[in-house]
Design an enzyme around this catalytic site. Structure first.
Site, PDB file in Angstrom:
ATOM      1  N   ARG A 136     -21.032 -20.559  14.431  1.00  0.00           N
ATOM      2  CA  ARG A 136     -20.118 -20.162  15.495  1.00  0.00           C
ATOM      3  C   ARG A 136     -20.871 -20.153  16.810  1.00  0.00           C
ATOM      4  O   ARG A 136     -22.070 -20.378  16.828  1.00  0.00           O
ATOM      5  CB  ARG A 136     -19.441 -18.825  15.189  1.00  0.00           C
ATOM      6  CG  ARG A 136     -20.394 -17.714  14.865  1.00  0.00           C
ATOM      7  CD  ARG A 136     -19.653 -16.432  14.503  1.00  0.00           C
ATOM      8  NE  ARG A 136     -20.609 -15.463  13.981  1.00  0.00           N
ATOM      9  CZ  ARG A 136     -20.325 -14.225  13.633  1.00  0.00           C
ATOM     10  NH1 ARG A 136     -19.097 -13.778  13.728  1.00  0.00           N
ATOM     11  NH2 ARG A 136     -21.248 -13.407  13.178  1.00  0.00           N
ATOM     12  N   ASN A 174     -16.216 -13.262  21.086  1.00  0.00           N
ATOM     13  CA  ASN A 174     -16.857 -12.312  20.180  1.00  0.00           C
ATOM     14  C   ASN A 174     -18.350 -12.308  20.428  1.00  0.00           C
ATOM     15  O   ASN A 174     -19.013 -13.335  20.288  1.00  0.00           O
ATOM     16  CB  ASN A 174     -16.601 -12.721  18.718  1.00  0.00           C
ATOM     17  CG  ASN A 174     -17.054 -11.661  17.744  1.00  0.00           C
ATOM     18  OD1 ASN A 174     -16.391 -10.637  17.567  1.00  0.00           O
ATOM     19  ND2 ASN A 174     -18.189 -11.878  17.119  1.00  0.00           N
ATOM     20  N   GLU A 175     -18.863 -11.168  20.860  1.00  0.00           N
ATOM     21  CA  GLU A 175     -20.312 -11.007  21.079  1.00  0.00           C
ATOM     22  C   GLU A 175     -20.908 -12.182  21.851  1.00  0.00           C
ATOM     23  O   GLU A 175     -21.830 -12.860  21.370  1.00  0.00           O
ATOM     24  CB  GLU A 175     -21.038 -10.817  19.747  1.00  0.00           C
ATOM     25  CG  GLU A 175     -20.657  -9.526  19.056  1.00  0.00           C
ATOM     26  CD  GLU A 175     -21.501  -9.227  17.812  1.00  0.00           C
ATOM     27  OE1 GLU A 175     -22.164 -10.138  17.303  1.00  0.00           O
ATOM     28  OE2 GLU A 175     -21.466  -8.070  17.353  1.00  0.00           O
ATOM     29  N   GLU A 324     -16.837  -2.704  16.328  1.00  0.00           N
ATOM     30  CA  GLU A 324     -17.230  -3.031  14.953  1.00  0.00           C
ATOM     31  C   GLU A 324     -18.307  -2.046  14.530  1.00  0.00           C
ATOM     32  O   GLU A 324     -19.145  -1.657  15.343  1.00  0.00           O
ATOM     33  CB  GLU A 324     -17.852  -4.441  14.853  1.00  0.00           C
ATOM     34  CG  GLU A 324     -16.903  -5.567  15.154  1.00  0.00           C
ATOM     35  CD  GLU A 324     -17.576  -6.944  15.045  1.00  0.00           C
ATOM     36  OE1 GLU A 324     -18.686  -7.035  14.476  1.00  0.00           O
ATOM     37  OE2 GLU A 324     -16.999  -7.898  15.554  1.00  0.00           O
ATOM     38  N   TRP A 332     -27.098  -9.295   7.072  1.00  0.00           N
ATOM     39  CA  TRP A 332     -27.944 -10.190   7.874  1.00  0.00           C
ATOM     40  C   TRP A 332     -29.359  -9.686   8.089  1.00  0.00           C
ATOM     41  O   TRP A 332     -30.136 -10.273   8.813  1.00  0.00           O
ATOM     42  CB  TRP A 332     -27.279 -10.482   9.226  1.00  0.00           C
ATOM     43  CG  TRP A 332     -26.588  -9.307   9.868  1.00  0.00           C
ATOM     44  CD1 TRP A 332     -25.243  -9.050   9.829  1.00  0.00           C
ATOM     45  CD2 TRP A 332     -27.173  -8.233  10.621  1.00  0.00           C
ATOM     46  NE1 TRP A 332     -24.958  -7.881  10.513  1.00  0.00           N
ATOM     47  CE2 TRP A 332     -26.127  -7.364  11.008  1.00  0.00           C
ATOM     48  CE3 TRP A 332     -28.479  -7.907  11.007  1.00  0.00           C
ATOM     49  CZ2 TRP A 332     -26.333  -6.203  11.758  1.00  0.00           C
ATOM     50  CZ3 TRP A 332     -28.683  -6.749  11.760  1.00  0.00           C
ATOM     51  CH2 TRP A 332     -27.616  -5.920  12.125  1.00  0.00           C
ATOM     52  N   GLU A 372     -20.703 -14.734   5.211  1.00  0.00           N
ATOM     53  CA  GLU A 372     -20.935 -13.281   5.146  1.00  0.00           C
ATOM     54  C   GLU A 372     -20.349 -12.643   3.891  1.00  0.00           C
ATOM     55  O   GLU A 372     -19.875 -11.511   3.919  1.00  0.00           O
ATOM     56  CB  GLU A 372     -20.353 -12.638   6.412  1.00  0.00           C
ATOM     57  CG  GLU A 372     -21.053 -13.135   7.664  1.00  0.00           C
ATOM     58  CD  GLU A 372     -20.417 -12.645   8.951  1.00  0.00           C
ATOM     59  OE1 GLU A 372     -19.205 -12.905   9.127  1.00  0.00           O
ATOM     60  OE2 GLU A 372     -21.100 -12.027   9.767  1.00  0.00           O
ATOM     61  N   HIS A 375     -21.453  -8.936   2.860  1.00  0.00           N
ATOM     62  CA  HIS A 375     -21.378  -7.832   3.830  1.00  0.00           C
ATOM     63  C   HIS A 375     -20.549  -6.677   3.262  1.00  0.00           C
ATOM     64  O   HIS A 375     -19.646  -6.888   2.453  1.00  0.00           O
ATOM     65  CB  HIS A 375     -20.740  -8.359   5.119  1.00  0.00           C
ATOM     66  CG  HIS A 375     -21.008  -7.511   6.322  1.00  0.00           C
ATOM     67  ND1 HIS A 375     -20.335  -6.343   6.554  1.00  0.00           N
ATOM     68  CD2 HIS A 375     -21.877  -7.664   7.352  1.00  0.00           C
ATOM     69  CE1 HIS A 375     -20.782  -5.813   7.705  1.00  0.00           C
ATOM     70  NE2 HIS A 375     -21.718  -6.607   8.201  1.00  0.00           N
TER      71      HIS A 375
HETATM   72  C1  GAL Z   1     -21.047  -8.972  14.166  1.00  0.00           C
HETATM   73  C2  GAL Z   1     -19.970 -10.007  14.388  1.00  0.00           C
HETATM   74  C3  GAL Z   1     -18.990 -10.022  13.243  1.00  0.00           C
HETATM   75  C4  GAL Z   1     -19.733 -10.047  11.934  1.00  0.00           C
HETATM   76  C5  GAL Z   1     -20.664  -8.860  11.868  1.00  0.00           C
HETATM   77  C6  GAL Z   1     -21.445  -8.744  10.581  1.00  0.00           C
HETATM   78  O1  GAL Z   1     -22.154  -9.189  14.970  1.00  0.00           O
HETATM   79  O2  GAL Z   1     -19.279  -9.756  15.583  1.00  0.00           O
HETATM   80  O3  GAL Z   1     -18.154 -11.148  13.357  1.00  0.00           O
HETATM   81  O4  GAL Z   1     -20.455 -11.231  11.843  1.00  0.00           O
HETATM   82  O5  GAL Z   1     -21.588  -8.972  12.907  1.00  0.00           O
HETATM   83  O6  GAL Z   1     -22.303  -7.628  10.610  1.00  0.00           O
END
Ligand code: GAL
Length: 693
Positions: A136, A174-175, A324, A332, A372, A375
């Site tokens: 992304r 997003n970020e 979030e 990660w 992911e 997660h």
């Molecule tokens: C954030 C991101 C999310 C997801 C999340 C996982 O940084 O905005 O889309 O990837 O991490 O921890």
């Protein structure tokens, strides 16, 4: 208009905009004071599954879902062909469960057809490679074509959903964080530099380009450098990146804003300590700040995490959203350890205490495939709740219960810490001692000051400071003229300014000041930095390498960094002095202070340990008239005051590993259990919400 024609109009509108459920009561009419949310990806699941998910969400008191932010290929499967049906249905299905929607624009994930047809939209990495589809953030933040396509999809979404009564807010992208280093960016950067410096002579002088034959004779010669290069160039690149991200967001804001009611907000989710751009710049066009709060490995560090909350609150100086956070663990890190039972709830209240009005879990349920898969989530791959779900449901019930008490409240502080991106970058580019981490330095002051005052604002060096009794700038290495006059004004008006080690060495071009530090503030201080010394780490130091420091705040040593100070004015007092070490520092001032009318300025040149900094914080508070918001609490118990609308509420969380008892200064209403209390006992991760009478 007759009622019949009214009805026809309604029907026609409803047919035109199927997502606009006109009869439905707006989620905006009765917004909860505290929102619990989840990141939901309806496009990854058959519609037949949605009701089960939304039912489970509703049972956990989840009041909003954020959707859409990665769904471009589901909205526009091929160029110019749009499928809004699923999104219409998802928003309507959520509304049936009283779940509001935060709609994300999908510009972090351009579809494959898009970047294949318009390869100029792909960004270049700093090593010159072009980003590819499959991850992304491959889009370029400056490509005109990418901007056009992002604007188009955002406008279509805004026209369709802007007045949907169930859409309460918008998240841009997003970020945002991945810059483009390609030729388009480089030309734009050169134009930006020209706008700022006007002539090459001015630029050459201010960057001192006679050094290493760096002088430029044409704007097109200016390169992009981001880690090692001329400090003026490095700082300019970062400022250009900040302005470019602002324009990138603005490109979408300009088409969303005209299509939404005034009570619907626009934000973007940032990343706490992340310093890829100046967040004060990028926040300027947003209605609200938001950040993604991840612990990653290990457990919550309330000081460092609390700083990131206060930092985010300081972007617009008002309450914010945690857009979030992790439901237990992430995927990660090298070791994706889980938070303890109870810690997720404690972490949410810690966020609310720092001024968040919402906490959203990322994510509701994992996609069955994708990067992911492992997660943390709230429901498993089978669609049933995981062990954390009841804890989040309890939190949701508590949000509902405590909402009325917390409505209209926010943190108010007598103390501000100044945080400055220019300074953090400048120090990181030339740390001089690898251990000199600006983030660690900021927290070294924040932690004891928070313990003493129980509430801290984190703001920029150009913010209005008049309301603070104490302003502390731990590492304000780059001091622009504007910030210098802001700080001088603050002291002249009776404030107490404390500067930490490395303050005001540099000017607004990241050049050394022509006056010894603290540059333009040295006259006010009646003292200056004679010399700075990087200090050997304890495991490599010879005897005498680590300077002892002693005085008003006790006896300690200076680690990492030690500045030899001097006084030039008879009324500048020495608070701390170095003991015998490298010869130069022996007996020299390590911290000095000067009273100026009702104001005061203090300079701390030694990097002291936590216990001594706590004494320093107590001294700062006492001399500036700062008092604890609630009063003494046992170590490990954090206090977060929020006030407003005639109310004063204290949130308490126990992060100590053992139960702790707290005695309150007066009887208070304990909101979660409905009792009047004067003492309370909190287990590890225990939470109390107390309303003062
Ligand atoms: C954030 C991101 C999310 C997801 C999340 C996982 O940084 O905005 O889309 O990837 O991490 O921890």
């Amino acid at each position: 208009m007759s009622s019949r024609s009214n009805k026809i109009l309604t029907l026609t509108l409803a047919a035109l905009l199927p997502s606009l459920a006109l009869s439905q009561k707006s989620q905006l009419d009765t917004p909860p004071a505290l929102y619990l949310g989840a990141a939901w990806y309806p496009e990854q699941w058959p519609e037949s599954r949605w009701d089960a998910d939304l039912t489970l969400m509703e049972q956990a008191h989840i009041r909003f879902a954020r959707i859409g932010e990665f769904a471009w290929s589901s909205m526009e499967p091929t160029e110019g062909t749009y499928d809004w049906t699923w999104l219409d249905h998802a928003i309507a299905a959520a509304a049936k469960h009283h779940i509001a929607i935060v709609l994300g624009t999908p510009s972090a994930t351009p579809p494959a057809w898009l970047t294949q047809k318009y390869p100029e939209t792909l960004r270049y990495e700093s090593d010159g490679k072009r980003a590819e589809h499959g991850d992304r953030q491959q889009g370029s933040f400056i490509s005109p074509k990418y901007r056009e396509l992002c604007r188009d999809i955002a406008e279509r979404m805004a026209k369709r959903y802007g007045h949907n009564p169930n859409v309460i807010g918008w998240q841009l992208d997003n970020e945002i964080s991945s810059e483009d280093y390609g030729p388009v960016a480089r030309t734009a950067f050169q134009g930006w530099v020209k706008d700022r410096y006007k002539t090459l002579d001015a630029l050459n002088a201010r960057w001192t380009t006679s050094y290493w034959s760096e002088a430029y004779t044409d704007w097109s010669q200016i390169p992009i450098q981001e880690k090692y290069g001329n400090p003026g160039l490095l700082l300019s690149w970062k400022r250009f990146v900040s302005d470019t991200w602002r324009a990138y967001d603005r490109n979408q804001i300009d088409v969303i804003r005209p299509n939404i009611p005034s009570n619907v907000w626009i934000t973007t989710n940032t990343m706490g300590w992340f310093d890829g751009y100046d967040h004060y710049t990028v926040s300027k066009d947003l209605d609200m700040s938001a950040w993604d709060d991840y612990v990653g490995r290990g457990h919550l560090n309330p000081a460092s995490n609390g700083f990131a909350h206060d930092l985010t609150r300081g972007f617009l100086r008002k309450n914010f959203w945690v857009m979030e956070t992790q439901p237990g663990f992430v995927n990660w890190q090298s070791d994706n350890t889980a938070l303890d039972k109870g810690e997720v709830r404690a972490m949410a209240w810690h966020a609310i205490g720092h001024g968040a009005d919402a906490v959203e879990y990322w994510q509701w349920r994992s996609a069955l495939n994708g990067q992911e898969e492992l997660h943390g989530t709230l429901v498993g791959s089978d669609g049933t709740p995981v062990p954390l779900y009841p804890e989040v449901a309890q939190l949701g019930a508590e949000f509902a219960k405590a909402g009325p008490a917390l409505a209209g409240t926010s943190p108010h502080s007598e103390v501000a810490i100044l945080q400055d991106y220019d300074s953090r970058w400048a120090i990181n580019w030339q740390r001089h001692n690898q251990a000199f981490d600006p983030q660690t330095q900021l927290v070294s002051y924040y932690k004891p000051l928070r313990e003493v005052a129980q509430s801290i604002d984190v703001v920029s060096d150009t913010a209005l400071l008049a309301s603070y009794k104490l302003v502390v700038a731990p590492g304000l290495a780059v001091l622009t003229d504007e910030a210098a006059s802001n700080l001088m004004q603050y002291v002249k008006n009776g404030g107490h300014l404390v500067l930490g080690q490395r303050s005001a060495m540099k000017d607004g071009d990241n050049s050394l000041q022509t006056k010894r530090a603290p540059g333009p503030l040295a006259d006010l201080l009646g003292g200056r930095v004679e010399q700075w010394y990087a200090i050997q780490s304890a495991d490599q130091a010879r005897p005498g390498d680590i300077p002892p420091v002693t005085g008003t705040w006790g006896t300690t040593t200076s680690k990492i960094w030690a500045e030899q100070l001097s006084t030039s004015s008879s009324d500048t007092e020495v608070l701390m002095r170095y003991g015998k070490s490298n010869g130069y520092l022996d007996g020299q001032p390590a911290a000095i202070t000067r009273k100026l009318g009702k104001g005061r300025i203090t300079y701390i040149g030694a990097w002291m340990d936590d216990a001594t900094l706590l004494n320093a914080a107590r001294w700062m508070a006492q001399i500036s008239g700062v008092t604890a918001a609630l009063g003494p609490v046992p170590e490990g118990v954090e206090v977060y005051p929020r006030e407003g609308a005639g109310k004063k509420v204290f949130i308490l969380v126990n992060f100590a590993t053992t139960p702790q008892s707290v005695t309150l200064p007066s009887a208070m209403q304990s909101i979660l259990d409905g009792k009047q209390v004067t003492t309370l006992s909190l287990d590890q991760y225990g939470v109390a919400i107390l309303q003062a009478k």
